[in-house]
Design an enzyme around this catalytic site. Structure first.
Site, PDB file in Angstrom:
ATOM      1  N   PRO A  78     -32.907  -3.759  44.800  1.00  0.00           N
ATOM      2  CA  PRO A  78     -33.017  -5.070  44.166  1.00  0.00           C
ATOM      3  C   PRO A  78     -32.776  -6.201  45.192  1.00  0.00           C
ATOM      4  CG  PRO A  78     -31.468  -3.654  42.970  1.00  0.00           C
ATOM      5  CD  PRO A  78     -31.865  -2.916  44.207  1.00  0.00           C
ATOM      6  N   ALA A  88     -32.374  -6.471  55.247  1.00  0.00           N
ATOM      7  CA  ALA A  88     -32.134  -5.683  56.469  1.00  0.00           C
ATOM      8  C   ALA A  88     -32.815  -4.324  56.378  1.00  0.00           C
ATOM      9  CB  ALA A  88     -30.626  -5.522  56.695  1.00  0.00           C
ATOM     10  N   ALA A  89     -32.889  -3.767  55.167  1.00  0.00           N
ATOM     11  CA  ALA A  89     -33.534  -2.455  55.003  1.00  0.00           C
ATOM     12  C   ALA A  89     -35.046  -2.576  55.205  1.00  0.00           C
ATOM     13  CB  ALA A  89     -33.219  -1.879  53.625  1.00  0.00           C
ATOM     14  N   GLY A  93     -26.955  -8.082  47.096  1.00  0.00           N
ATOM     15  CA  GLY A  93     -25.826  -7.661  47.931  1.00  0.00           C
ATOM     16  C   GLY A  93     -25.984  -6.250  48.459  1.00  0.00           C
ATOM     17  N   GLY A 130     -28.393  -5.367  50.714  1.00  0.00           N
ATOM     18  CA  GLY A 130     -29.033  -5.359  52.041  1.00  0.00           C
ATOM     19  C   GLY A 130     -30.531  -5.128  52.013  1.00  0.00           C
ATOM     20  N   SER A 131     -31.218  -5.617  50.967  1.00  0.00           N
ATOM     21  CA  SER A 131     -32.667  -5.343  50.872  1.00  0.00           C
ATOM     22  C   SER A 131     -33.418  -5.903  52.084  1.00  0.00           C
ATOM     23  CB  SER A 131     -33.242  -5.884  49.572  1.00  0.00           C
ATOM     24  OG  SER A 131     -33.201  -7.283  49.572  1.00  0.00           O
ATOM     25  N   ASP A 153     -24.217  -5.443  57.729  1.00  0.00           N
ATOM     26  CA  ASP A 153     -25.311  -4.937  56.888  1.00  0.00           C
ATOM     27  C   ASP A 153     -26.324  -4.148  57.715  1.00  0.00           C
ATOM     28  OD1 ASP A 153     -24.002  -6.459  55.054  1.00  0.00           O
ATOM     29  OD2 ASP A 153     -25.752  -7.583  54.365  1.00  0.00           O
TER      30      ASP A 153
HETATM   31  C1  MEV Z   1     -22.864  -9.376  52.978  1.00  0.00           C
HETATM   32  O1  MEV Z   1     -23.338  -8.080  52.668  1.00  0.00           O
HETATM   33  C2  MEV Z   1     -21.538  -9.292  53.653  1.00  0.00           C
HETATM   34  C3  MEV Z   1     -20.910 -10.624  54.039  1.00  0.00           C
HETATM   35  O2  MEV Z   1     -19.638 -10.324  54.606  1.00  0.00           O
HETATM   36  C4  MEV Z   1     -21.747 -11.392  55.022  1.00  0.00           C
HETATM   37  C5  MEV Z   1     -21.790 -10.755  56.396  1.00  0.00           C
HETATM   38  O3  MEV Z   1     -20.971  -9.911  56.721  1.00  0.00           O
HETATM   39  O4  MEV Z   1     -22.659 -11.176  57.171  1.00  0.00           O
HETATM   40  C6  MEV Z   1     -20.659 -11.495  52.825  1.00  0.00           C
END
Ligand code: MEV
Length: 314
Positions: A101, A110-111, A105, A107-108, A152
């Site tokens: 999704p 970066a993946a 949160g 990591g779509s 990430d």
């Molecule tokens: C995001 O998945 C994690 C955060 O700590 C941002 C980051 O580490 O770049 C919120």
């Protein structure tokens, strides 16, 4: 004949936000949810194209004479091609799709970048280490997210549970006994970039108070890592709960995240917290395998749009 490469989603177990300020964090891949890049070879002189299934099947052309583009996928591809010193582009279409999704949160972004880069590396017949690939994906993360810590892309490229601290060598987490997590998606998309920027504003306005919170999160990460190494999941659950309380103070929780955390704990989870940038996205709960189906049902009843179950192992 086509070939497909992929990269997983990720979950931050402990330490998000504080990791941006140099504190440690623990992150694990979510291998069941992935981004895919399928390579379709094209006849000579067709050029290089990228098709994004999740962007209404839009097709983008990569032009070897440019060094940048307004289109994020093309601009990521150019970054890799320039790094590898490629002047002649392969004739192929790279078809991207993802189960992860967006803005959740997990990591779509970066993946997708990792899958795209793996496809390009394969097409070009180059040898690129995971460590170099990770550096390149991080460059793309910086283009989209401002000041990412790098956690990430690191967990996504290496696809192993890691202890991550900015500027330090990556450490693999030793896992005494595999443990089960539920990942509940709030269905609320939230920008990590904005959440990170808001924490920065808070930090600048009250450095002493916020530094104390960030330090406490770092201490919890160390305790959490020891708990995992010792198979002490009661203690790990406790650190997750404490971490959530501190993230609330950083203003990155939300009413639904707090509700899901309460429901998970009240239904028998050993610990629960938001995971990732917060404000929306997902909540994670540490559960026993036996209690997982019941807790999952409670989370869905409470408003989670999807609950994934994963076993974390080395
Ligand atoms: C995001 O998945 C994690 C955060 O700590 C941002 C980051 O580490 O770049 C919120």
């Amino acid at each position: 004949m086509s070939q497909t490469v992929s990269a997983p989603a990720k979950i931050i177990l402990l330490g998000e936000h504080a990791v941006v300020y140099g504190q440690p964090s623990l992150a694990v891949p979510l291998s069941a949810l992935r981004a895919y890049a399928e390579i379709v070879h094209l006849p000579q002189n067709s050029g290089l194209r990228i098709t994004a299934i999740d962007l209404d099947n839009q097709e983008f052309t990569v032009n070897s004479h440019s060094t940048e583009s307004d289109q994020p996928l093309v601009s990521a591809a150019l970054l890799l091609l320039n790094d590898l010193g490629c002047t002649t582009l392969p004739d192929a279409n790279i078809i991207l799709r993802s189960d992860i999704p967006i803005a959740s949160g997990m990591g779509s972004g970066a993946a997708i970048t990792t899958a795209l880069f793996r496809a390009l590396i394969l097409l070009l017949g180059k040898e690129v280490s995971d460590s170099h690939l990770n550096d390149l994906v991080y460059e793309v993360e910086k283009m989209h997210h401002g000041t990412p810590s790098g956690v990430d892309n690191t967990v996504i490229v290496f696809e192993k549970p890691i202890y991550f601290m900015r500027g330090k060598p990556i450490e693999r987490i030793k896992i005494d006994k595999p443990f089960t997590l539920l990942v509940a998606d709030t269905g609320i998309g939230a920008s990590t970039k904005i959440a990170v920027a808001d924490v920065r504003t808070l930090y600048n306005s009250n450095m002493i108070f916020i530094t104390r919170i960030l330090d406490s999160i770092g201490e919890l990460v160390v305790v959490g890592q020891q708990a995992i190494e010792n198979g002490d999941y009661v203690n790990l659950g406790h650190t997750m709960n404490e971490n959530h309380n501190l993230l609330q103070k950083l203003t990155v929780s939300s009413p639904l995240l707090d509700k899901l955390v309460d429901i998970a704990r009240g239904s028998g989870a050993l610990g629960a917290k938001l995971s990732g940038g917060g404000r929306g996205g997902n909540m994670i709960a540490l559960v026993s395998e036996e209690s997982a189906p019941y807790i999952k049902e409670q989370l869905l009843d409470a408003g989670a749009i999807q609950v994934y179950q994963t076993v974390v192992k080395e």
